[in-house]
Design a protein around this motif. Structure first.
Motif, mmCIF file in Angstrom:
data_model
loop_
_atom_site.group_PDB
_atom_site.id
_atom_site.type_symbol
_atom_site.label_atom_id
_atom_site.label_comp_id
_atom_site.label_asym_id
_atom_site.label_seq_id
_atom_site.Cartn_x
_atom_site.Cartn_y
_atom_site.Cartn_z
ATOM 1 N N ALA A 73 4.010 -6.838 -3.738
ATOM 2 C CA ALA A 73 4.016 -5.595 -2.957
ATOM 3 C C ALA A 73 5.258 -5.515 -2.076
ATOM 4 C CB ALA A 73 2.756 -5.493 -2.115
ATOM 5 N N ASP A 76 7.954 -4.343 -4.171
ATOM 6 C CA ASP A 76 7.759 -2.929 -4.479
ATOM 7 C C ASP A 76 8.172 -2.053 -3.293
ATOM 8 O OD1 ASP A 76 6.654 -1.171 -6.627
ATOM 9 O OD2 ASP A 76 5.331 -0.522 -5.011
ATOM 10 N N LEU A 77 7.905 -2.529 -2.079
ATOM 11 C CA LEU A 77 8.356 -1.806 -0.888
ATOM 12 C C LEU A 77 9.873 -1.676 -0.899
ATOM 13 C CD1 LEU A 77 6.251 -3.405 2.010
ATOM 14 C CD2 LEU A 77 5.913 -1.177 0.974
ATOM 15 N N CYS A 83 3.887 1.235 -3.460
ATOM 16 C CA CYS A 83 3.465 0.610 -2.194
ATOM 17 C C CYS A 83 4.242 1.183 -1.022
ATOM 18 C CB CYS A 83 3.630 -0.902 -2.271
ATOM 19 S SG CYS A 83 2.477 -1.709 -3.411
ATOM 20 N N LEU A 103 -3.509 -2.493 3.313
ATOM 21 C CA LEU A 103 -3.278 -2.136 1.912
ATOM 22 C C LEU A 103 -4.159 -2.973 0.988
ATOM 23 C CD1 LEU A 103 -1.706 -0.511 -0.197
ATOM 24 C CD2 LEU A 103 0.025 -2.323 -0.168
ATOM 25 N N ARG A 143 -0.467 -2.238 -8.937
ATOM 26 C CA ARG A 143 0.548 -1.205 -8.699
ATOM 27 C C ARG A 143 0.082 0.141 -9.247
ATOM 28 N NH1 ARG A 143 5.332 1.062 -10.786
ATOM 29 N NH2 ARG A 143 7.097 1.083 -9.293
ATOM 30 N N VAL A 146 -2.542 1.657 -6.905
ATOM 31 C CA VAL A 146 -1.934 2.261 -5.720
ATOM 32 C C VAL A 146 -1.339 3.623 -6.075
ATOM 33 C CG1 VAL A 146 -0.100 2.026 -3.996
ATOM 34 C CG2 VAL A 146 -1.494 0.036 -4.615
#
Length: 411
Positions: A73, A76-77, A83, A103, A143, A146
């Protein structure tokens, strides 16, 4: 209140879990790592750092699934993925806001409510399986969940994380039996007084049911034999001598406070409590399920007020032991309010006496030398504060301190 340990300043929280990593133990608002200090000027980099720190904490606290998901995550941020969209507006939130845990909790809630079946296959809490040798296997489904559930997840992120970790009742019961032993030594033979139990930062009030739980470790057991809540591996080594053969506690009054209490008897409340548990820690799931079953038939009122206001309404009572207890919640109370709460605790101590005893019990992180340790302390009446034991943040296991331990002189 109460939740997972948060990997940032101030030091952790239920909110929640067993020795914290060095980066977490050292974190404080005034002593942040250079990485976090630099990244605080760039919100997304700050969020990435917080997710990475929390992943490190989860790994050390026995949740490899949570650690693996938070590491990915964080990537991914940084890449601006789903995310990043989920936490938009929360990028520069301080560590105690626990955005990473929010989260995780949001996605876990989707899993256990049947809204993310592909991801459920990797979540032990939903009957799935996680292989630490293949830690990235759940990530594609996480993912995708989300991305697909973005509005719902963004709404969930407005909730403060609360797990109401019932393992900490292990320390509450230890402190209660110590206080009863001290009172018996002063008063001589006779039945131990009943207990009036009041908790600060109660969350859902589950630990107000502590006398209904059973603590078990090698060669030791304390609590009702038929309890649906079994706190296994309660002690590392020998438990304190005063626990051996101690009478069970009789609680005749119970109540707590929390700025945002959870109703454990509601579907939404039970979902929130389950969601904030780490999905690969099944013993915690089992303990919570047992506590929720108890709460359904033995309600414990929790008032939506702060600690100081709540304590103003508490008085000692003749013929009963009045107990005020809290666990890993002080860091969330503003300094001015906590000063007021301490004044109320001092009042209760001054008003107590042989016929109306009072004890203040706490399991809170305390800096000892270079790190924070989770210590059970007790103050009976106006006496000195005693350090009774140390524990992992979830309360299991606990252990006694050896002579000369610097923590014994920390108060």
């Amino acid at each position: 209140m109460g939740g997972q340990p948060v990997a940032s300043a101030p030091p952790v929280s239920e909110i929640t879990p067993e020795p914290l990593p060095a980066a977490v133990r050292e974190a404080k608002d005034d002593v942040l790592s250079p990485l976090v200090r630099r990244s605080s000027r760039m919100p997304i980099d700050h969020a990435v750092a917080m997710f990475q720190h929390q992943a490190e904490a989860c790994a050390e606290l026995g949740s490899p699934l949570s650690a693996a998901l938070l590491r990915r995550a964080a990537e991914d941020l940084a890449a601006g993925g789903p995310c990043a969209a989920a936490i938009a507006g929360h990028e520069d939130a301080p560590g105690p806001s626990a955005v990473a845990l929010r989260l995780l909790g949001a996605v876990h809630a989707l899993v256990i409510s049947g809204r993310a079946p592909a991801l459920a296959a990797h979540y032990p809490s939903a009957g799935g399986a996680f292989d630490p040798a293949d830690p990235d296997a759940p990530w594609p489904a996480f993912r995708a969940t989300v991305a697909e559930q973005l509005p719902w997840i963004r709404e969930w992120l407005t909730r403060p994380p609360q797990t109401n970790e019932v393992g900490r009742a292990n320390l509450l019961l230890t402190g209660l039996t110590w206080a009863q032993q001290q009172l018996a030594a002063e008063a001589g033979d006779g039945p131990q007084p009943p207990v009036r139990l009041f908790e600060l930062g109660s969350s859902a009030g589950l630990n107000l049911l502590a006398e209904q739980f059973r603590c078990v470790s090698s060669g030791f057991a304390y609590g009702p034999a038929d309890s649906p809540v079994v706190l296994a591996d309660a002690w590392r080594g020998e438990p304190p001598a005063w626990l051996r053969g101690a009478p069970l506690q009789r609680v005749v009054e119970r109540g707590g406070c929390d700025p945002a209490p959870i109703d454990p008897r509601s579907a939404d409340g039970a979902l929130a409590l389950r969601a904030y548990l780490w999905a690969d820690q099944l013993p915690r799931v089992e303990r919570l399920n047992g506590a929720l079953a108890l709460a359904a038939r033995l309600p414990a009122p929790v008032e939506p007020v702060g600690a100081a206001d709540f304590l103003r309404g508490v008085r000692v009572a003749d013929g009963a032991l009045t107990v005020v207890w809290h666990s890993i919640m002080r860091q969330y109370v503003p300094a001015e309010e906590w000063r007021s709460a301490e004044a109320e605790l001092d009042r209760l101590a001054a008003e107590s006496g042989p016929s109306a005893p009072f004890v203040h019990l706490a399991l809170e992180p305390r800096r000892v030398g270079a790190r924070h340790r989770f210590l059970l302390t007790a103050r009976l009446g106006s006496g000195p504060t005693a350090v009774l034991a140390e524990a992992m943040p979830h309360g299991l296991p606990a252990w006694t301190l050896g002579q000369g331990d610097p923590a014994l002189a920390a108060f």
